[in-house]
Motif scaffolding. Sequence first.
Motif, short mmCIF file in Angstrom:
data_model
loop_
_atom_site.label_atom_id
_atom_site.label_comp_id
_atom_site.label_asym_id
_atom_site.label_seq_id
_atom_site.Cartn_x
_atom_site.Cartn_y
_atom_site.Cartn_z
N ALA A 130 -101.50 47.13 8.62
CA ALA A 130 -101.92 47.08 9.87
C ALA A 130 -103.09 46.85 10.83
CB ALA A 130 -101.68 48.75 10.07
N SER A 131 -103.94 47.51 10.08
CA SER A 131 -105.42 47.35 10.27
C SER A 131 -106.60 46.14 10.03
CB SER A 131 -105.78 48.84 10.85
OG SER A 131 -106.01 49.34 9.94
N ILE A 132 -106.78 46.84 8.54
CA ILE A 132 -108.00 46.05 8.28
C ILE A 132 -107.90 44.25 7.90
CG2 ILE A 132 -109.00 45.63 6.48
CD1 ILE A 132 -109.99 48.81 8.06
N GLN A 133 -106.90 44.08 8.16
CA GLN A 133 -106.29 42.47 8.17
C GLN A 133 -106.75 41.82 8.98
OE1 GLN A 133 -102.65 41.90 5.48
NE2 GLN A 133 -102.36 40.03 6.78
N ASP A 134 -106.66 42.66 10.25
CA ASP A 134 -106.67 41.80 11.42
C ASP A 134 -108.52 42.05 11.52
OD1 ASP A 134 -103.99 42.16 12.13
OD2 ASP A 134 -103.98 43.95 13.46
N ARG A 135 -109.24 42.26 11.14
CA ARG A 135 -110.57 42.85 11.46
C ARG A 135 -110.89 41.33 10.44
NH1 ARG A 135 -113.54 47.95 12.40
NH2 ARG A 135 -111.98 49.17 13.63
N LEU A 136 -110.26 41.49 9.13
CA LEU A 136 -111.15 40.34 8.39
C LEU A 136 -110.76 38.17 8.41
CD1 LEU A 136 -110.32 41.70 4.43
CD2 LEU A 136 -112.60 41.58 5.57
N GLY A 137 -109.40 38.24 9.31
CA GLY A 137 -109.99 37.08 9.84
C GLY A 137 -108.45 36.47 8.86
N SER A 138 -108.21 35.49 9.97
CA SER A 138 -107.18 34.51 8.83
C SER A 138 -107.65 33.94 7.69
CB SER A 138 -106.23 33.53 10.32
OG SER A 138 -107.00 32.80 10.60
N LYS A 139 -108.54 33.78 7.65
CA LYS A 139 -109.01 33.01 6.22
C LYS A 139 -109.66 33.41 4.81
CE LYS A 139 -108.90 28.74 8.79
NZ LYS A 139 -108.59 28.01 8.68
#
Length: 165
Positions: A130-139
């Motif tokens: 929900a949240s960490i993935q968004d911070r890591l970026g698409s790559k």
Amino acid sequence: MGSNSCLVNPAKEEYFEPDDLMGADTFRYFLNDRYTRIVLKNLISDCDGTLLLRARWVGDPVILASSSSSSNLYFKAKSSFNNISYLALVDLCYDEEILDEMIDTTWNSSKFLVHFVNAFSLLEPLKFHASIQDRLGSKWKTRYLEYVRECSWLSHLDWHRIARE
């Protein structure tokens, strides 16, 4: 090069290894690492709080175990005790400033990216997605999978044993 070290609680059969958080792993620099100090404080502090580690080891023996010690506690812990390092990583990331620092670290270290992703996906998959993935970026998934394929040491790890409490 110094000997490797980890914090061991023989009463609970748990250990914390700062190297999983890109902290100091050698005996000489162990308590100079900011994250290690925070984790140790949370483990042995009886203060009120909502963090996962708060007071977990209060009253228990806590040993700074070294790989060069004749006691072999370091190797016993690594082979048969529960590694709470991923729990500590998630716990630290409740602090937004530390979370931002760790996200930055994932861009500089593929090894840390693997630990970071595994910690959140095994311990708190909903929070991660929900949240960490968004911070890591698409790559992040591409970098993660490339590094896992390149590193033979990763294929031998039991991620679920590492993550369990």
